[in-house]
Enzyme design. Structure first.
Site, PDB file in Angstrom:
ATOM      1  N   PRO A 103      29.034  14.026 -30.527  1.00  0.00           N
ATOM      2  CA  PRO A 103      29.707  15.421 -30.316  1.00  0.00           C
ATOM      3  C   PRO A 103      31.346  15.175 -29.489  1.00  0.00           C
ATOM      4  CG  PRO A 103      27.904  15.128 -29.005  1.00  0.00           C
ATOM      5  CD  PRO A 103      27.874  14.024 -29.809  1.00  0.00           C
ATOM      6  N   ASP A 104      32.047  15.645 -29.915  1.00  0.00           N
ATOM      7  CA  ASP A 104      33.304  15.704 -28.906  1.00  0.00           C
ATOM      8  C   ASP A 104      33.235  16.390 -27.674  1.00  0.00           C
ATOM      9  OD1 ASP A 104      33.576  18.335 -29.664  1.00  0.00           O
ATOM     10  OD2 ASP A 104      35.499  18.361 -30.681  1.00  0.00           O
ATOM     11  N   CYS A 135      28.511  -3.028 -12.197  1.00  0.00           N
ATOM     12  CA  CYS A 135      28.220  -2.282 -11.042  1.00  0.00           C
ATOM     13  C   CYS A 135      29.547  -1.500 -10.843  1.00  0.00           C
ATOM     14  CB  CYS A 135      27.720  -3.003  -9.938  1.00  0.00           C
ATOM     15  SG  CYS A 135      27.402  -2.020  -8.452  1.00  0.00           S
TER      16      CYS A 135
HETATM   17  P1  CNA Z   1      38.223  16.705 -27.181  1.00  0.00           P
HETATM   18  O1  CNA Z   1      38.859  17.110 -26.036  1.00  0.00           O
HETATM   19  O2  CNA Z   1      36.769  16.783 -27.298  1.00  0.00           O
HETATM   20  O3  CNA Z   1      39.066  17.077 -28.350  1.00  0.00           O
HETATM   21  C1  CNA Z   1      38.472  16.878 -29.657  1.00  0.00           C
HETATM   22  C2  CNA Z   1      39.464  17.458 -30.813  1.00  0.00           C
HETATM   23  O4  CNA Z   1      39.118  17.139 -32.147  1.00  0.00           O
HETATM   24  C3  CNA Z   1      39.269  19.100 -30.838  1.00  0.00           C
HETATM   25  O5  CNA Z   1      40.794  19.591 -30.897  1.00  0.00           O
HETATM   26  C4  CNA Z   1      38.493  19.320 -31.989  1.00  0.00           C
HETATM   27  O6  CNA Z   1      38.949  20.582 -32.746  1.00  0.00           O
HETATM   28  C5  CNA Z   1      38.947  18.479 -32.941  1.00  0.00           C
HETATM   29  N1  CNA Z   1      37.811  17.972 -33.858  1.00  0.00           N
HETATM   30  C6  CNA Z   1      36.474  17.849 -33.729  1.00  0.00           C
HETATM   31  N2  CNA Z   1      35.826  17.617 -34.856  1.00  0.00           N
HETATM   32  C7  CNA Z   1      36.932  17.311 -35.652  1.00  0.00           C
HETATM   33  C8  CNA Z   1      36.878  17.134 -37.120  1.00  0.00           C
HETATM   34  N3  CNA Z   1      35.801  16.561 -37.640  1.00  0.00           N
HETATM   35  N4  CNA Z   1      38.064  16.875 -37.737  1.00  0.00           N
HETATM   36  C9  CNA Z   1      39.073  17.065 -37.127  1.00  0.00           C
HETATM   37  N5  CNA Z   1      39.349  17.437 -35.904  1.00  0.00           N
HETATM   38  C10 CNA Z   1      37.877  17.614 -35.341  1.00  0.00           C
HETATM   39  O7  CNA Z   1      38.451  14.974 -27.353  1.00  0.00           O
HETATM   40  P2  CNA Z   1      39.790  14.298 -27.119  1.00  0.00           P
HETATM   41  O8  CNA Z   1      39.580  12.875 -27.529  1.00  0.00           O
HETATM   42  O9  CNA Z   1      40.957  14.787 -27.441  1.00  0.00           O
HETATM   43  O10 CNA Z   1      39.624  13.780 -25.638  1.00  0.00           O
HETATM   44  C11 CNA Z   1      39.765  12.450 -24.846  1.00  0.00           C
HETATM   45  C12 CNA Z   1      38.268  12.283 -24.133  1.00  0.00           C
HETATM   46  C13 CNA Z   1      37.305  12.513 -25.070  1.00  0.00           C
HETATM   47  C14 CNA Z   1      38.458  11.049 -24.040  1.00  0.00           C
HETATM   48  O11 CNA Z   1      38.089  10.432 -22.770  1.00  0.00           O
HETATM   49  C15 CNA Z   1      37.182  10.355 -25.071  1.00  0.00           C
HETATM   50  O12 CNA Z   1      36.510   9.012 -24.390  1.00  0.00           O
HETATM   51  C16 CNA Z   1      36.180  11.226 -25.125  1.00  0.00           C
HETATM   52  N6  CNA Z   1      35.101  11.423 -26.151  1.00  0.00           N
HETATM   53  C17 CNA Z   1      35.050  10.258 -26.854  1.00  0.00           C
HETATM   54  C18 CNA Z   1      34.024  10.154 -27.801  1.00  0.00           C
HETATM   55  C19 CNA Z   1      33.561   8.902 -28.669  1.00  0.00           C
HETATM   56  O13 CNA Z   1      34.086   7.939 -28.138  1.00  0.00           O
HETATM   57  N7  CNA Z   1      33.414   9.189 -29.914  1.00  0.00           N
HETATM   58  C20 CNA Z   1      33.275  11.366 -28.116  1.00  0.00           C
HETATM   59  C21 CNA Z   1      33.341  12.437 -27.242  1.00  0.00           C
HETATM   60  C22 CNA Z   1      34.524  12.404 -26.093  1.00  0.00           C
END
Ligand code: CNA
Length: 343
Positions: A34-35, A135
């Site tokens: 999940p984002d 740690c």
């Molecule tokens: P966020 O703030 O959750 O934004 C995600 C964005 O992606 C949003 O604008 C969504 O609408 C969009 N989105 C979600 N799914 C899709 C899709 N399938 N196609 C196109 N767009 C989509 O996350 P950000 O990356 O902007 O924020 C940065 C944070 C999130 C960092 O610190 C990361 O470490 C952190 N994060 C990382 C992961 C991972 O490593 N996979 C997962 C969740 C959060």
């Protein structure tokens, strides 16, 4: 207004050679992670039962210092060992293979870009990754096998150094910590770009949020995201491909004449990643959160650090009011002026 066809004809004519990419959690949601910020399915929405002072606290170094349990409740579901690269990751590897990738800044910590084949010297995981841990207090490295056991069980691993006792943290950058100095060294690459792709990010987390404005005027910035973010679309040279990133990169691959190559590179990357048993990461996450929430409720204890952070955030718009009510009930259990039960 720029469009995909104009960009495609420049790619085919060899007029675009330095593509800089900024990626975020949205490129990995199709892999089952999940984002953060998508309402209902994003991690922050799922965390509600844990009554965090505010959702981002789970990744704040101060909160982790006194209450690491919530982080480990979700660690198993976010463990990159269980994940396979998406077609969006494969697209990044294809850019590199075609010698067009000038640099990739990824905010993700899952390492899936590397799994797909992006060379390490062409990218920076700005917020670190899960490949090592130490740690959080004395910084002593912690063995991989013990970490894997902790992640699988959901139990917090603690430092092996006698008398330290700090919780072990993966080498990911938490809120309240600085990113590696390499970020500033690579940042000028954005100003050298002749195309920028911004993929699956809300552009809300520093320092990456400052990259897109540095792309020179007239250089196309292509947004592949569910929604418009960070004012991208405000320049005549911007292009927005709204919807799932995987659909967006396929649209680009079709326009560039790369579709077959993309699909075969992706299939190869998926096959090459050894994974354990199939895991439904979303279900696992819900299950772990529910388990910890029940435990916390049953113990009727509010860790002191949690209480302080919750109080400091009362009144902010991210305050979970249900939790404040529950917290106050807990407080009245110990009498109006009595001590809050802390641990
Ligand atoms: P966020 O703030 O959750 O934004 C995600 C964005 O992606 C949003 O604008 C969504 O609408 C969009 N989105 C979600 N799914 C899709 C899709 N399938 N196609 C196109 N767009 C989509 O996350 P950000 O990356 O902007 O924020 C940065 C944070 C999130 C960092 O610190 C990361 O470490 C952190 N994060 C990382 C992961 C991972 O490593 N996979 C997962 C969740 C959060």
């Amino acid at each position: 207004m720029a469009d995909i066809e104009t960009i495609a004809s420049k790619i085919k004519a060899g007029q675009i050679n330095r593509v800089v990419v900024l990626a975020g959690a949205g490129i990995s949601t199709a892999a089952g992670v999940p984002d953060f910020r998508t309402p209902e399915t994003g991690l922050y929405a799922k965390l509600a039962p844990l009554c965090l002072p505010y959702p981002e606290a789970i990744f704040h170094i101060n909160y982790f210092g006194h209450t690491p349990e919530p982080f480990y409740a979700l660690a198993r579901a976010r463990n990159p060992v269980n994940l396979k690269p998406t077609v969006s990751h494969a697209f990044l590897a294809l850019l590199a293979k075609k010698n067009l990738l000038h640099f990739l800044f990824t905010q993700n910590i899952d390492g899936l870009e590397l799994d797909a084949g992006v060379p390490g010297d062409k990218m920076m995981a700005v917020h670190g990754n899960w490949k090592s841990q130490r740690c959080h207090k004395c910084k002593t490295p912690y063995p991989d096998d013990l970490m894997q056991q902790a992640v699988n069980s959901g139990d917090v691993p603690y430092c092996l150094v006698a008398e330290c006792g700090g919780a072990v943290k993966p080498d990911v950058v938490f809120f309240g910590e600085s990113v590696a100095p390499r970020f500033e060294e690579e940042e000028p690459k954005v100003r050298e770009a002749d195309l920028m792709l911004i993929m699956g990010t809300s552009l809300k987390v520093n320092p990456c949020t400052r990259l897109p404005p540095q792309v020179p005027d007239g250089v196309p910035r292509v947004l592949l995201n569910m929604d418009t973010v960070g004012g991208i679309g405000g320049r005549a040279s911007d292009v927005s491909i709204l919807g799932a990133c995987d659909d967006g990169v396929r649209q680009l691959a079709d326009a560039f004449g790369w579709r077959d190559e993309l699909e075969s590179l992706w299939a190869g990357a998926v096959a090459a990643k050894p994974t354990g048993a199939e895991v439904d990461t979303m279900a696992l996450l819900d299950e772990s959160i529910e388990k910890l929430a029940k435990k916390m409720e049953g113990s009727r204890q509010v860790p002191e650090g949690h209480r302080r952070m919750l109080e400091a955030h009362l009144g902010s718009k991210s305050t979970n009011m249900e939790c404040v009510v529950r917290f106050r009930q807990l407080r009245s259990l110990s009498g109006p002026n009595g001590p809050i039960t802390t641990s």
